[in-house]
Motif scaffolding. Structure first.
Motif, mmCIF file in Angstrom:
data_model
loop_
_atom_site.group_PDB
_atom_site.id
_atom_site.type_symbol
_atom_site.label_atom_id
_atom_site.label_comp_id
_atom_site.label_asym_id
_atom_site.label_seq_id
_atom_site.Cartn_x
_atom_site.Cartn_y
_atom_site.Cartn_z
ATOM 1 N N ILE A 220 -7.666 5.149 24.149
ATOM 2 C CA ILE A 220 -7.405 5.633 22.799
ATOM 3 C C ILE A 220 -6.967 7.089 22.916
ATOM 4 C CG2 ILE A 220 -8.388 6.124 20.525
ATOM 5 C CD1 ILE A 220 -10.344 3.802 20.999
ATOM 6 N N HIS A 221 -5.771 7.370 22.435
ATOM 7 C CA HIS A 221 -5.194 8.707 22.540
ATOM 8 C C HIS A 221 -5.362 9.437 21.215
ATOM 9 C CE1 HIS A 221 -3.135 8.019 26.435
ATOM 10 N NE2 HIS A 221 -3.310 6.765 26.050
ATOM 11 N N ILE A 222 -6.010 10.601 21.290
ATOM 12 C CA ILE A 222 -6.332 11.382 20.100
ATOM 13 C C ILE A 222 -5.699 12.759 20.194
ATOM 14 C CG2 ILE A 222 -8.196 12.439 18.753
ATOM 15 C CD1 ILE A 222 -10.044 10.222 19.825
ATOM 16 N N LEU A 223 -5.125 13.194 19.080
ATOM 17 C CA LEU A 223 -4.651 14.568 18.940
ATOM 18 C C LEU A 223 -5.561 15.249 17.917
ATOM 19 C CD1 LEU A 223 -2.688 16.957 19.230
ATOM 20 C CD2 LEU A 223 -1.217 15.826 17.523
ATOM 21 N N ALA B 214 -15.213 18.710 24.620
ATOM 22 C CA ALA B 214 -16.452 18.524 25.384
ATOM 23 C C ALA B 214 -17.173 17.249 24.959
ATOM 24 C CB ALA B 214 -17.366 19.737 25.207
ATOM 25 N N SER B 215 -17.134 16.939 23.685
ATOM 26 C CA SER B 215 -17.838 15.760 23.171
ATOM 27 C C SER B 215 -17.125 14.454 23.479
ATOM 28 C CB SER B 215 -18.008 15.869 21.653
ATOM 29 O OG SER B 215 -18.835 16.949 21.328
ATOM 30 N N PHE B 216 -15.783 14.470 23.505
ATOM 31 C CA PHE B 216 -15.051 13.200 23.515
ATOM 32 C C PHE B 216 -14.095 12.987 24.685
ATOM 33 C CE2 PHE B 216 -16.083 14.020 19.005
ATOM 34 C CZ PHE B 216 -16.873 12.901 18.777
ATOM 35 N N ARG B 217 -13.871 13.970 25.542
ATOM 36 C CA ARG B 217 -12.876 13.813 26.601
ATOM 37 C C ARG B 217 -13.261 12.759 27.639
ATOM 38 N NH1 ARG B 217 -14.663 16.696 31.088
ATOM 39 N NH2 ARG B 217 -16.218 18.264 30.557
ATOM 40 N N ARG B 218 -14.542 12.472 27.787
ATOM 41 C CA ARG B 218 -14.962 11.436 28.741
ATOM 42 C C ARG B 218 -14.830 10.035 28.151
ATOM 43 N NH1 ARG B 218 -19.035 15.481 30.301
ATOM 44 N NH2 ARG B 218 -18.477 16.140 32.408
ATOM 45 N N ILE B 219 -14.722 9.952 26.847
ATOM 46 C CA ILE B 219 -14.617 8.656 26.167
ATOM 47 C C ILE B 219 -13.159 8.319 25.875
ATOM 48 C CG2 ILE B 219 -15.374 7.308 24.164
ATOM 49 C CD1 ILE B 219 -17.634 9.367 23.799
ATOM 50 N N TYR B 220 -12.384 9.310 25.411
ATOM 51 C CA TYR B 220 -11.005 9.110 24.970
ATOM 52 C C TYR B 220 -10.070 10.038 25.737
ATOM 53 C CZ TYR B 220 -13.831 7.507 21.026
ATOM 54 O OH TYR B 220 -14.778 6.897 20.250
ATOM 55 N N GLN C 209 -5.948 15.316 23.410
ATOM 56 C CA GLN C 209 -5.051 16.475 23.449
ATOM 57 C C GLN C 209 -5.427 17.341 22.248
ATOM 58 O OE1 GLN C 209 -2.308 17.246 25.435
ATOM 59 N NE2 GLN C 209 -2.380 15.430 26.727
ATOM 60 N N THR C 210 -5.333 18.657 22.405
ATOM 61 C CA THR C 210 -5.659 19.553 21.303
ATOM 62 C C THR C 210 -4.502 20.502 21.038
ATOM 63 O OG1 THR C 210 -6.736 21.135 22.780
ATOM 64 C CG2 THR C 210 -8.151 19.473 21.729
ATOM 65 N N ALA C 211 -4.451 20.970 19.790
ATOM 66 C CA ALA C 211 -3.428 21.934 19.378
ATOM 67 C C ALA C 211 -4.082 22.950 18.459
ATOM 68 C CB ALA C 211 -2.294 21.218 18.656
ATOM 69 N N GLU D 204 2.334 9.651 22.747
ATOM 70 C CA GLU D 204 2.006 8.698 21.689
ATOM 71 C C GLU D 204 0.515 8.835 21.385
ATOM 72 O OE1 GLU D 204 1.620 3.916 20.858
ATOM 73 O OE2 GLU D 204 2.873 4.593 22.520
ATOM 74 N N PHE D 205 0.187 9.015 20.119
ATOM 75 C CA PHE D 205 -1.205 9.138 19.700
ATOM 76 C C PHE D 205 -1.565 7.993 18.775
ATOM 77 C CE2 PHE D 205 0.049 13.496 20.717
ATOM 78 C CZ PHE D 205 -0.947 13.829 21.612
ATOM 79 N N HIS D 206 -2.775 7.491 18.948
ATOM 80 C CA HIS D 206 -3.285 6.449 18.072
ATOM 81 C C HIS D 206 -3.980 7.054 16.860
ATOM 82 C CE1 HIS D 206 -3.492 4.558 22.219
ATOM 83 N NE2 HIS D 206 -2.498 3.954 21.610
ATOM 84 N N ILE D 207 -4.633 8.199 17.083
ATOM 85 C CA ILE D 207 -5.407 8.853 16.026
ATOM 86 C C ILE D 207 -5.091 10.346 16.046
ATOM 87 C CG2 ILE D 207 -7.741 9.407 15.189
ATOM 88 C CD1 ILE D 207 -8.601 6.751 16.629
ATOM 89 N N ILE D 208 -4.872 10.909 14.854
ATOM 90 C CA ILE D 208 -4.659 12.345 14.721
ATOM 91 C C ILE D 208 -5.743 12.883 13.802
ATOM 92 C CG2 ILE D 208 -3.109 14.190 13.989
ATOM 93 C CD1 ILE D 208 -0.777 12.204 14.472
ATOM 94 N N ILE D 209 -6.464 13.870 14.308
ATOM 95 C CA ILE D 209 -7.538 14.513 13.548
ATOM 96 C C ILE D 209 -7.117 15.961 13.313
ATOM 97 C CG2 ILE D 209 -9.973 15.184 13.539
ATOM 98 C CD1 ILE D 209 -10.445 12.850 15.546
ATOM 99 N N SER D 210 -7.215 16.406 12.070
ATOM 100 C CA SER D 210 -6.807 17.777 11.774
ATOM 101 C C SER D 210 -7.837 18.471 10.902
ATOM 102 C CB SER D 210 -5.455 17.790 11.055
ATOM 103 O OG SER D 210 -5.075 19.125 10.734
ATOM 104 N N ASP D 211 -7.984 19.763 11.159
ATOM 105 C CA ASP D 211 -8.736 20.634 10.266
ATOM 106 C C ASP D 211 -7.906 20.794 8.994
ATOM 107 O OD1 ASP D 211 -10.623 22.501 9.322
ATOM 108 O OD2 ASP D 211 -9.536 24.173 10.227
ATOM 109 N N GLN D 212 -8.561 20.977 7.866
ATOM 110 C CA GLN D 212 -7.842 21.166 6.614
ATOM 111 C C GLN D 212 -7.311 22.588 6.475
ATOM 112 O OE1 GLN D 212 -6.257 19.871 4.359
ATOM 113 N NE2 GLN D 212 -6.322 21.185 2.574
#
Length: 154
Positions: free
Chosen positions: A6-9, A23-29, A32-34, A48-56
């Motif tokens: 699972i690729h997460i940005l 630190a919390s999720f790099r061993r599971i997924y 990539q961070t920006a 290619e990312f499956h999930i994108i998480i963003s701060d508001q």
């Protein structure tokens, strides 16, 4: 698919949040961070990312504005919004404009976020499978129409 695939940005202007997430999720997924929307655009072009998480709340562009800006070019990834501020208008905009799957408050709970990442990926995978099946169905339908026309001609 295993969780590692699972690729997460994750986009956040606060470096300690990026580090905490990694630190919390790099061993599971695959994470990539920006630090900005501009950095995220560059990563979207190359990965290619499956999930994108963003701060508001970020300088120059909010998370909702970022999600809204990528909808046409990158409609597939599931979008999750994180914020340290309780703002009902942001929630409404996130759903209506950015097509956000989930909205979480900071600080996040690792287990709750992990669970929702897994659920978000299930939605991603089901949507992808649905698109593929629809394409196959259209192709088979075209073939059947061709065969029918051939039969009617002969």
């Amino acid at each position: 698919m295993s969780a590692q695939h699972i690729h997460i940005l994750y986009i956040d202007d606060e470096i300690h949040n990026l580090n905490a997430f990694k630190a919390s999720f790099r061993r599971i997924y695959t994470v990539q961070t920006a630090e900005s929307a501009e950095d995220a655009y560059k990563l979207l072009e190359d990965h290619e990312f499956h999930i994108i998480i963003s701060d508001q709340r970020m300088p120059r562009m909010t998370g909702i504005e970022f999600f809204e800006s990528i909808l046409n070019k990158y409609p597939e990834p599931i979008r999750i919004l994180l914020t340290g501020y309780a703002d009902i208008n942001a929630v409404i905009d996130a759903i209506n404009k950015g097509q956000v799957y989930k909205y979480f408050s900071k600080p996040w709970n690792d287990e709750e976020l992990r669970h929702n990442i897994e659920k978000a990926y299930e939605v991603y995978a089901l949507r992808k499978e649905n698109r593929e099946l629809t394409e196959k169905l259209l192709s088979v339908n075209e073939q059947l129409e061709f065969l029918l026309r051939q039969k009617l001609i002969s």
